[in-house]
Each structure stands twice: as structure tokens, then as C-alpha cells.
Design a protein around this motif. Sequence first.
Motif, PDB file in Angstrom:
ATOM      1  N   GLN A  83       0.826  -1.202   0.000  1.00 29.32           N
ATOM      2  CA  GLN A  83       0.000   0.000   0.000  1.00 29.32           C
ATOM      3  C   GLN A  83       0.862   1.254   0.000  1.00 29.32           C
ATOM      4  OE1 GLN A  83      -2.582  -0.484   3.383  1.00 29.32           O
ATOM      5  NE2 GLN A  83      -3.915  -1.956   2.365  1.00 29.32           N
ATOM      6  N   GLU A  84       1.937   1.252   0.762  1.00 28.64           N
ATOM      7  CA  GLU A  84       2.853   2.397   0.789  1.00 28.64           C
ATOM      8  C   GLU A  84       3.445   2.659  -0.589  1.00 28.64           C
ATOM      9  OE1 GLU A  84       5.794   1.504   3.690  1.00 28.64           O
ATOM     10  OE2 GLU A  84       4.416   1.633   5.402  1.00 28.64           O
ATOM     11  N   GLN A 131       1.945   2.159  -3.267  1.00 34.35           N
ATOM     12  CA  GLN A 131       0.800   2.434  -4.151  1.00 34.35           C
ATOM     13  C   GLN A 131       0.684   1.379  -5.253  1.00 34.35           C
ATOM     14  OE1 GLN A 131       1.360   6.565  -5.394  1.00 34.35           O
ATOM     15  NE2 GLN A 131       0.271   7.282  -3.580  1.00 34.35           N
ATOM     16  N   ASP A 152      -1.287  -1.569  -6.915  1.00 30.74           N
ATOM     17  CA  ASP A 152      -2.665  -2.034  -7.017  1.00 30.74           C
ATOM     18  C   ASP A 152      -2.695  -3.552  -6.869  1.00 30.74           C
ATOM     19  OD1 ASP A 152      -3.789   0.487  -7.453  1.00 30.74           O
ATOM     20  OD2 ASP A 152      -3.321   0.402  -9.590  1.00 30.74           O
TER      21      ASP A 152
END
Length: 324
Positions: A13-14, A16, A18
Motif C-alpha cells: 500500500q505504501e 501504491q 494495485d
Amino acid sequence: MGFSKGQLLARLQELQIDFVSYNHPVVLTVEAQAKHVGHLGGGLSKNLLLKDKKHRFYVVSALVGTNVDLKVLSQRLGLGKGGLRMAPEEALQEILQVPLGCVTPFALINESARAVSLLLDQGFKAQELCFFHPLSNDMTISLNARDLDKFLISIGRQPSYVDLEATPVVGKDQPPDLAALVPSEAPVLPDPSEKAIPVQLPTESHMPVKNKSAGLPVMLSSTFIGKTVNPPSQAQQAMEKPKSVSDPLAAVTDVRKFVDEIINETSKVVLSEIRKHGEQLGPDVLDGVRKHLSLDLENLTMMFKNAAYTQGFQSGVRSVSLRK
């Protein structure tokens, strides 16, 4: 202490990246995994931890339908025909710091895996989605090859995609085409007396399957980037209960003990036959039998043991048969 599933997902998530994650009960076979994610399209993966004679380690990550011939791969790395073998179970826990069935490129996030080489199936690039376990086989995540590359680069890895089914000639005028992927050093395993015994769940088997779009199974749950949903499944909670540190299977999965028993029984038969013919060569013959068979039997047994863990018993038999 290695990265946990939650820490890995937070790192993605850090970055980014998907991805979509799918919670499911612990799966022991690729067929079981396919019931939860096989209908989504894309490529399921099989992942192997291998070692060479100099105790250097390799993770080979391939599509389930890709045939990985260890003899050919050994030659392409410049290690000789018998250069690669399945790594022992303790290497999963000490180097990759994951349980059986959870080997994936994501395990290289651990500092203890710094010296492990990674070979990726070039077939991943043609897949819209690739499926891997995120350090735990009670979840599968999907992402594309570009985002997998993004993750690997973030941990200092340059992705190396290989045609794992290629059989190039290796000889005096044809140097090994994958020699550059041989690790420059071997990891240092911790002193067994200084480490705690890891408690791990059984492995997942990886066998080729066909994705199906009809008859879709019910998805237990899914997690999109930034959101987490965990179904209150009693079956899953039961599967997640920790195992006892005392492993009742340890005695019957000791490869060295198993090989010794085979050789001892073989030696009894050989010695009996020698004595029938009045020869006095028994001890020398038995030493020769042990010397020539011990290593080969140990390697074959380790391959069978790991294959039985990671592919199910029938696939283990198939893997050993194909090696002959």
C-alpha cells in the motif's frame, strides 16, 4: 523475526501498488486454491526454494503450467547436471522465514534472504494478473507483473525473467546463459542452539490447473487496496490455531534417518547374498554401497518429501518419477 502478512500488505500500500487480496481457509493444494481464485483469470504460481552444492539458494517462481527441469536449469546456471536440489525445510524458516507452501518472490523482503537469487517465469509478463500467497497460505493476492517488478525494485532487486522451458546447448563454445544469476555468496544459517523452533502450518501444493469462468465458487472475502475484510469463518479460525511446538511427524520426516534405514535394510540383503556364496568381502561391499547410494538417496528423498508437502502425495510421486 521475518515480515508478517500484514506488514507486507502495508508495504504494498505504501508503494501504491494495485492489488486485490482474497482471504480463504489455509489451502494445501492448488486445486483448493483455485476454488477461491481460479475463476478470476490470470496465472497461479508454483514457487521452489532450491540450493546448489555450495549452499547458495535460489527461488524459482513459475506459472503452474511451466515445466521446470532442474537438470537443465542446473546446466544453464553453470552448476553441472546435479547442481540444484530442493532446499531443506529448515531453509524456508531460517532464510525465507516463511512456512512450507508460502515460498513466493515476496519472501525476499526479509533481510535473511538477501543472498537468495530469484528467477521469474517470463510467462508472468503475458498474464493480466498473477496470483501469489503474501507470506501466508490463508490468503492469495493478485497483481500484474509490472507491480511485482515495482515491489522487487523497492527492496533492491532487479527482476530477472527467464524462459524456464528453454534448453540451450551448454558447452565450451556456449557458456551457461544464466550464469549471471548465480548468487555471489551463501547465506549464513543461524546456530540451531540459538534459535527458537518455528511453528508452521502445512504447505500448499502447486499443480497445473485450468482456469474456469463457469460455475464460479463463492468468494469468501476480498480486500482491495486500503481496505480489509475478514470473514468470521469457524473453519478458518480452526485452521489458524497454532500447532504444538512438539511435532509428532518429525520422527517420520527425518530424511537422514529414512535413508539410513533404507541402506541398512539393503545392506542386510547384500551381505546375506555375499555370505551365501562364501565371499569375505561383506564390509568392503557395504561401505561401497553406502558411499555410492547415500547422497543420491538423500537428494531423491528430500525431493520426494518436499514435493509431497508442496504438491500433494500424487504430485510428489510424479516429480520423482520424472527425474529418472
